[in-house]
Write an enzyme that holds these catalytic residues in place. Structure first.
Site, PDB file in Angstrom:
ATOM      1  N   GLY A  87     -56.842  -4.986  82.705  1.00  0.00           N
ATOM      2  CA  GLY A  87     -57.422  -6.313  82.919  1.00  0.00           C
ATOM      3  C   GLY A  87     -57.471  -6.632  84.398  1.00  0.00           C
ATOM      4  O   GLY A  87     -58.513  -6.882  84.969  1.00  0.00           O
ATOM      5  N   PHE A  88     -56.295  -6.631  85.036  1.00  0.00           N
ATOM      6  CA  PHE A  88     -56.164  -6.813  86.492  1.00  0.00           C
ATOM      7  C   PHE A  88     -56.734  -8.144  86.971  1.00  0.00           C
ATOM      8  O   PHE A  88     -57.114  -8.269  88.135  1.00  0.00           O
ATOM      9  CB  PHE A  88     -56.853  -5.669  87.247  1.00  0.00           C
ATOM     10  CG  PHE A  88     -56.500  -4.295  86.754  1.00  0.00           C
ATOM     11  CD1 PHE A  88     -55.189  -3.860  86.774  1.00  0.00           C
ATOM     12  CD2 PHE A  88     -57.463  -3.450  86.252  1.00  0.00           C
ATOM     13  CE1 PHE A  88     -54.848  -2.600  86.306  1.00  0.00           C
ATOM     14  CE2 PHE A  88     -57.135  -2.186  85.788  1.00  0.00           C
ATOM     15  CZ  PHE A  88     -55.830  -1.755  85.818  1.00  0.00           C
ATOM     16  N   ALA A 140     -44.284 -11.295  82.287  1.00  0.00           N
ATOM     17  CA  ALA A 140     -42.980 -10.852  81.777  1.00  0.00           C
ATOM     18  C   ALA A 140     -41.988 -12.003  81.792  1.00  0.00           C
ATOM     19  O   ALA A 140     -41.265 -12.236  80.818  1.00  0.00           O
ATOM     20  CB  ALA A 140     -42.464  -9.690  82.610  1.00  0.00           C
ATOM     21  N   ARG A 200     -33.979  -9.330  88.096  1.00  0.00           N
ATOM     22  CA  ARG A 200     -33.415  -8.335  87.176  1.00  0.00           C
ATOM     23  C   ARG A 200     -34.563  -7.512  86.594  1.00  0.00           C
ATOM     24  O   ARG A 200     -35.611  -8.059  86.262  1.00  0.00           O
ATOM     25  CB  ARG A 200     -32.668  -9.073  86.063  1.00  0.00           C
ATOM     26  CG  ARG A 200     -31.864  -8.191  85.141  1.00  0.00           C
ATOM     27  CD  ARG A 200     -31.282  -9.008  83.995  1.00  0.00           C
ATOM     28  NE  ARG A 200     -30.578 -10.199  84.450  1.00  0.00           N
ATOM     29  CZ  ARG A 200     -29.332 -10.211  84.945  1.00  0.00           C
ATOM     30  NH1 ARG A 200     -28.643  -9.098  85.002  1.00  0.00           N
ATOM     31  NH2 ARG A 200     -28.770 -11.339  85.334  1.00  0.00           N
ATOM     32  N   ILE A 201     -34.350  -6.227  86.497  1.00  0.00           N
ATOM     33  CA  ILE A 201     -35.409  -5.344  86.003  1.00  0.00           C
ATOM     34  C   ILE A 201     -35.188  -5.079  84.513  1.00  0.00           C
ATOM     35  O   ILE A 201     -34.107  -4.666  84.086  1.00  0.00           O
ATOM     36  CB  ILE A 201     -35.429  -4.034  86.814  1.00  0.00           C
ATOM     37  CG1 ILE A 201     -35.775  -4.340  88.276  1.00  0.00           C
ATOM     38  CG2 ILE A 201     -36.433  -3.042  86.226  1.00  0.00           C
ATOM     39  CD1 ILE A 201     -37.052  -5.141  88.499  1.00  0.00           C
ATOM     40  N   ASN A 207     -37.030  -3.018  82.469  1.00  0.00           N
ATOM     41  CA  ASN A 207     -37.237  -1.632  82.065  1.00  0.00           C
ATOM     42  C   ASN A 207     -37.564  -0.850  83.331  1.00  0.00           C
ATOM     43  O   ASN A 207     -38.634  -1.023  83.927  1.00  0.00           O
ATOM     44  CB  ASN A 207     -38.386  -1.556  81.044  1.00  0.00           C
ATOM     45  CG  ASN A 207     -38.663  -0.147  80.573  1.00  0.00           C
ATOM     46  OD1 ASN A 207     -38.656   0.804  81.352  1.00  0.00           O
ATOM     47  ND2 ASN A 207     -38.901   0.011  79.280  1.00  0.00           N
ATOM     48  N   VAL A 245     -43.297  -8.126  88.446  1.00  0.00           N
ATOM     49  CA  VAL A 245     -43.477  -6.946  89.300  1.00  0.00           C
ATOM     50  C   VAL A 245     -44.921  -6.456  89.303  1.00  0.00           C
ATOM     51  O   VAL A 245     -45.269  -5.536  90.025  1.00  0.00           O
ATOM     52  CB  VAL A 245     -42.572  -5.768  88.869  1.00  0.00           C
ATOM     53  CG1 VAL A 245     -41.116  -6.099  89.089  1.00  0.00           C
ATOM     54  CG2 VAL A 245     -42.830  -5.383  87.415  1.00  0.00           C
ATOM     55  N   GLU A 298     -47.764  -7.468  90.422  1.00  0.00           N
ATOM     56  CA  GLU A 298     -48.675  -7.582  91.563  1.00  0.00           C
ATOM     57  C   GLU A 298     -48.013  -7.249  92.893  1.00  0.00           C
ATOM     58  O   GLU A 298     -48.696  -7.041  93.892  1.00  0.00           O
ATOM     59  CB  GLU A 298     -49.259  -8.999  91.607  1.00  0.00           C
ATOM     60  CG  GLU A 298     -50.009  -9.308  90.319  1.00  0.00           C
ATOM     61  CD  GLU A 298     -50.751 -10.635  90.340  1.00  0.00           C
ATOM     62  OE1 GLU A 298     -51.780 -10.718  89.690  1.00  0.00           O
ATOM     63  OE2 GLU A 298     -50.288 -11.583  90.993  1.00  0.00           O
TER      64      GLU A 298
END
Ligand SMILES: Cc1cc2nc3c(=O)[nH]c(=O)nc-3n(C[C@H](O)[C@H](O)[C@H](O)COP(=O)(O)OP(=O)(O)OC[C@H]3O[C@@H](n4cnc5c(N)ncnc54)[C@H](O)[C@@H]3O)c2cc1C
Ligand code: SF4
Lengths: 754, 314
Positions: A250-251, A521, A636-637, A639, A711, A713
């Site tokens: 999509g972007f 997210a 916090r990440i 995945n 994350v 962009e």
């Protein structure tokens, strides 16, 4: 309304007892995609055999359709119907909103005889096969009355107007500060028009069930598409069911619906059959949005030690005459470096070309291609290391609004990146390092991109088989949303991943804002988390209030969730048992997230540092990436694998922005020069060698209850600037006109006598 | 795509008689160029004659010490053939610099030679183009595309050949062998297989519609180093901005004309002892077009000729 303090207490995600958070698990839908069995919008099963629509595009830039003859096409083999503006069914006027709460207004297709840009839909053919629909196009006769069109951005830059409702952001007195500075940079960069070039074209399959239309379409925002179609058809939105389960990229380009959606729905109604419509590759370039070109003038003034005294970034960009969009290329500069005297602003040119729109990191992506190179030039002029210059200008509070940072690890990103990349091996003298025919150089740039949280909901059902199913009107545009929502739900409920299902992309599901602006997210994930917490409370109540439960009579607040069980000390009961006792439907709850009341009391961003090493062919001017490395801080990440994919994917796009990607409007026709992937050059595998990224340990407790940030962009921000700076370090040539193609590099080498 | 008839040739004679019987017919080999153009409705053959299964894929030694490569040998097979790699490295490298491995696995010797230009306006059916629609005009002139011819262009067309392989074949003095339905066999140098556009840019070659390429024959390699260089906007999967093949004293340039361009003036200068740069400049005397393109060719040719002299002489 909650405040960020409410998010500070430990919770199942921050405690991460089963370790699902951060785990590099594979894509939830990965198998379907790599085996070609994930049904994309054009491929979904239909209740009966479908018809196929083909859209005919205008071949002038501006004017009107003086005559159109559809009769030959109507009698072509297999053709069911042919529409132009003369006979298309009635649709609401562009932008009209029957329901004031609609997120998008009417988006009629073939609405009038006016042509506003090359590639605009002017006719529609419905036939039994896609081949017959396309072949009939040659039988349509159109005569146009062309009028003068403004097509060439370059010739209007000087007459660009202010952006409606916007003023320049001024702090201090830029002009005075700049002229009082010992060392200055004043230069202008140009970032060209770029296309999204998604793999999957815009496509819709539509059919009617009574007075309700079902549409499967490729779109980033479920509600936006549903509302746009409802408004176009003049029906309430509950008579439009929009589904978008798998999206091939999509972007930002699919943030809105296009004529495939409108025409598929209309044609399905008219024909009484399911209808599939897809844009051609050409139409993807010509009839969807693009990132507009931006001209950016940067002025920096510093003292002899490199401390910035004044900085300005003034951007001129363009949009379609009747569709306002602003590429806010100067905005990020407000938050990045300290300087007492500041000026940032935007000017806009209206052109008769396709609509400008959002593309991955709108604003930062082109914007950082200027300022981050200007900083490199300033460092060069000062004889300073570019990292040291940036550290010298690291602000203590947000320089735009004096707000404290929620967390800002930019300096750490630069320092760790420098160490891991081997920045100390960079020879600061341009042109000093050779490898055979190649000049070799290193460059760096920073990355900054905002973090956002929007309101969202989710639904969660626990069934007697022990499965938890999360449902959300959210999209996964290829970023990994399915996967992280499964991880969040699993961790929140103490369920292993194979007991979690995720269903997305359906307007009947609890709504989420969709994918865009790297808010997906954090927004959808926080709603999933809150919904999981609602489920925990419900389950705890069910268990403790039911005499059949071993937990009967206990305090529900003391319950724990682990390994598929609800637990207190050494007593436990499986969630499956709890759910089956609740009834055949199990337990269903909904939950939601909203931004904290005080969230904007902090300056919240994601950060990074990008490092690149390039070779410049001393004979031909070809620039090739040799290696690239980035360090990023983005909360916090969830995945590690998916986050890195997003980040490196962004970095790679930055490589394209620096070296290959651009489109141009042919001033004779109003069309883009490149309308396929053979001419519009995104990087290929061979362009990307040795590219890697790491994400710092971080948790942003002002962002949302999980401390995560976007994350999607961040990776593109500053990436291209690092490459341009490396090109300078390699061969001493400063090119400010992106992309840095061999012809431009060669001309610059020649001009230097190299 | 326009509907079309599809025939599969059982043998060469069958292919030729089908072609003679169906005037609007085209041979189909790997299909990597023809099918793409048909989808865009740039090519609209009434009939496709699939020659892909004809036994024309062998590579064999010739009596004269050269190599005969069947028209249906795939680009991958040719580029990986040990005889090609050791004796004609310039050809192997030229092939490997083109397209992608998937395409090269399908692309044939004959198809590669006969592929059409990638001029951006030729590829856009909505634009005037004399090659696609004779008499409609040439959009590339005064257009935005940089990939226009330096040599041999006309006022009707400035397109360049997109084949990398043919540049190497031209420098190696390769010949193309064809056969027609009447049984006549002809040989033509690769160098002049393609016409210069003149006033009929729609005609790429003077091959008759029923003329099938059987093979390409390479004479023994010339003595001296062989060099291949392709300048391009990204590292792979894109046509050349300019390319060069050098073999001994011979030089051919690519992406600068409607055919692979043997740089005869440069070769003559070299024979007279000119330095590489002087030779390159001698060739460019007859070039027309944008200065930047000429500069690129001058630098590229100078460097490639120098490199060929450094390379080991065989
Ligand atoms: C994305 C992409 C990138 C590419 N990049 C490059 C590149 O960088 N460099 C490069 O050189 N090429 C490149 N190509 C072109 C590629 O090399 C050609 O498509 C290929 O070589 C054509 O071979 P084919 O067998 O598939 O031909 P086909 O498509 O089958 O045929 C092409 C033409 O040749 C004719 N033909 C085929 N065989 C014969 C025969 N035996 N006798 C007479 N006529 C015949 C056909 O009638 C047709 O007109 C690229 C192609 C694509 C799609
Ligand atoms: S250069 Fe040739 S192929 Fe290109 S537009 Fe002109 S006539 Fe057509």
């Amino acid at each position: 309304m909650s405040t960020v303090r409410d998010w500070a207490a430990p919770n199942p995600i921050t405690e991460n007892r089963s370790g699902l958070i951060g785990k590099p698990v594979d894509r939830y839908e990965g198998r379907l995609k790599v085996t070609g069995t994930a049904p994309y919008a054009f491929e979904v099963e239909t209740p009966s055999a479908p018809l196929y629509g083909h859209i005919v595009s205008a071949t002038i830039a501006r004017g009107r359709i003086a005559g159109i003859d559809l009769s030959q096409a109507a009698s072509a083999p297999g053709v069911v119907l042919v529409w132009s503006h003369l006979n298309v069914p009635v649709q609401a006027q562009r932008g009209a909103k029957l329901n004031p709460r609609s997120q998008r207004g009417s988006n009629p297709a073939l609405g009038s005889d006016r042509v506003e840009h090359y590639g605009q839909s002017v006719a529609f053919i419905l036939a039994d096969t896609p081949e017959n629909a396309r072949a009939a196009e040659a039988r349509i006769r159109i005569t146009y009355e062309a009028s003068d069109a403004d097509l060439d951005f370059g010739s209007f830059i000087d007459s660009a107007g202010p952006v409606p409702g916007e003023e320049d952001a001024r702090i201090g007195d830029f002009e005075a500060g700049y002229s009082a500075s010992a060392v200055t940079v004043d230069a202008t960069w140009f970032s060209p028009l770029q296309n999204h070039a998604q793999m999957e074209p815009c496509a819709t399959t539509a059919w009617w069930e009574g007075d309700k239309v079902v549409v499967h379409t490729s779109i980033q925002m479920v509600k936006g598409g549903q509302h746009a179609l409802a408004e176009t058809l003049g029906i309430p939105s509950d008579r439009v069911r929009l589904l978008t389960r798998y999206i091939g990229g999509g972007f930002g380009g699919k943030g809105q619906s296009y004529d495939d959606l409108t025409l598929a729905a209309l044609a399905a109604r008219e024909s009484g059959r399911p209808v599939r419509v897809a844009y051609t590759r050409r139409q993807m370039f010509q009839a969807t949005v693009h990132r507009p070109a931006v001209q950016m003038r940067v002025r920096l003034g510093a003292d002899g030690t490199g401390r910035l005294n004044a900085m300005a970034l003034e951007a001129v960009t363009h949009c379609a005459r009747n569709s306002t969009f602003v590429e806010h290329a100067a905005e990020f500069a407000r938050n990045l470096y300290a300087a007492p005297h500041r000026l940032t602003g935007h000017r806009l040119v209206r052109l008769d070309i396709p609509h400008a729109g959002a593309m991955r990191a709108p604003g930062e992506a082109p914007g950082m291609l200027s300022l981050e190179c200007a900083m490199d030039e300033l460092a060069d002029r000062l004889g300073m290391d570019p990292i040291a210059l940036r550290i010298r200008n690291e602000p203590e509070v947000d320089p735009d609004n004096a707000k404290p940072f929620s967390i800002r690890q930019l300096v750490r990103c630069m320092q760790e990146g420098a160490q891991q990349f081997g920045w100390d091996r960079r020879n600061p003298t341009p042109g000093a390092v050779r490898d055979g025919r190649w000049y070799v150089g290193m460059g760096m740039a920073t990355a900054i991109r905002g973090n956002f949280l929007l309101p969202a909901k989710a639904g969660l059902r626990l069934t007697g088989d022990g499965l938890a199913t999360l449902t959300q009107g959210m999209t996964d545009i290829g970023t990994g949303t399915y996967t992280i929502l499964a991880q969040i739900t699993g961790e929140t409920l103490g369920l292993p991943l194979d007991q979690v299902r995720v269903e997305l992309g359906d307007s009947d599901m609890p709504p989420a804002p969709g994918s865009g602006g790297q808010f997906g997210a954090a927004t959808a994930g926080s709603a999933a988390f809150e919904t999981g917490m609602v489920m925990r409370r419900r389950l705890a109540e069910l268990a403790t209030s039911d005499p059949r439960s071993p937990l009967y009579g206990e305090d529900p607040l003391l319950m724990d969730f682990a390994n598929g069980n609800i637990v207190l000390g050494n007593r436990s009961e499986s969630l499956a048992t709890l759910a089956s006792r609740a009834g055949p439907e199990g337990v269903y709850v909904e939950g939601s997230i909203s931004p904290a009341a005080d969230a904007r009391d902090w300056s919240q961003h994601t950060y990074g540092a990008q490092f690149a090493e390039v070779g410049v062919d001393s004979v031909t001017g070809e620039v090739r990436l040799r290696r690239m490395f980035g360090v990023f801080a983005a909360g916090r990440i969830l995945n590690a694998k998916l986050a890195k994919s997003q980040i490196t994917g962004g970095m790679i796009w930055g490589v394209g922005a620096a070296l290959t990607e651009s489109n141009a409007v042919d001033p004779r026709y109003g069309s883009f020069l490149h309308q396929d992937l053979g001419g519009y050059l995104a990087p290929v595998h061979a362009d990307i060698v040795n590219l890697d990224a790491v994400l710092l340990d971080e948790a942003d407790d002002k962002a949302n209850p999980m401390g995560i940030k976007g994350v999607g962009e961040l990776g593109i921000c500053g990436s291209g600037a690092a490459i341009a700076n490396a090109v300078y370090n390699a061969c001493g040539v400063r090119l400010r006109d992106y992309p840095l193609t061999p012809d431009k590099v060669l001309a610059a080498l020649e001009a230097k006598g190299l | 795509m326009k509907p079309f008839a599809f025939e599969r040739a059982r043998n060469v004679d069958h292919a030729l008689s089908l072609a003679a019987a169906a005037p609007g017919a085209r041979f189909l080999a790997g299909g990597t160029n023809l099918l793409d153009l048909m989808k865009l409705e740039i090519e609209q053959p009434e009939t496709l004659i699939d020659v892909g299964r004809l036994p024309l894929a062998d590579i064999s030694e010739t009596a004269g010490g050269g190599l005969r490569i069947g028209a249906l040998a795939t680009n991958t097979v040719v580029a990986s053939d040990p005889r090609v790699r050791s004796r004609y490295p310039v050809l192997a490298r030229a092939i490997l610099s083109g397209a992608s491995v998937q395409l090269r696995n399908k692309a044939s010797m004959g198809g590669n030679l006969m592929q059409r230009t990638r001029c951006a306006y030729f590829m856009d059916p909505a634009k005037p183009c004399n090659k696609r629609l004779p008499g409609s005009g040439c959009s590339a002139m005064g257009g935005l595309s940089q990939a226009t011819a330096l040599f041999g262009a006309s006022e009707f067309c400035v397109a360049v050949s997109a084949s990398d392989m043919s540049v190497a074949l031209a420098v190696l003095d390769a010949e193309v062998e064809t056969v027609r339905a009447d049984g006549s066999v002809r040989r033509r140098p690769v160098e002049t297989l393609h016409r210069l556009p003149g006033d009929a840019p729609q005609v790429d070659t003077d091959l008759a519609p029923d003329e099938l390429i059987l093979a390409v024959e390479l004479p023994p390699p010339p003595s001296g180093g062989q060099v291949w260089r392709k300048v391009r906007a990204r590292a792979s999967y894109i046509g050349a901005l300019a390319s060069i093949a050098v073999a001994g004293d011979r030089v051919a340039l690519g992406a600068v004309a409607a055919r692979p361009w043997r740089a005869r003036a440069a070769e003559a200068a070299l024979a007279e002892g000119a330095a590489p740069r002087e030779a390159a400049e001698a060739e460019l005397v007859s070039a027309s077009g944008e200065d930047g393109r000429k500069t690129l060719v001058r630098r590229l040719a100078t460097d490639a000729i120098q490199e060929s002299r450094k390379g080991s002489r065989s």
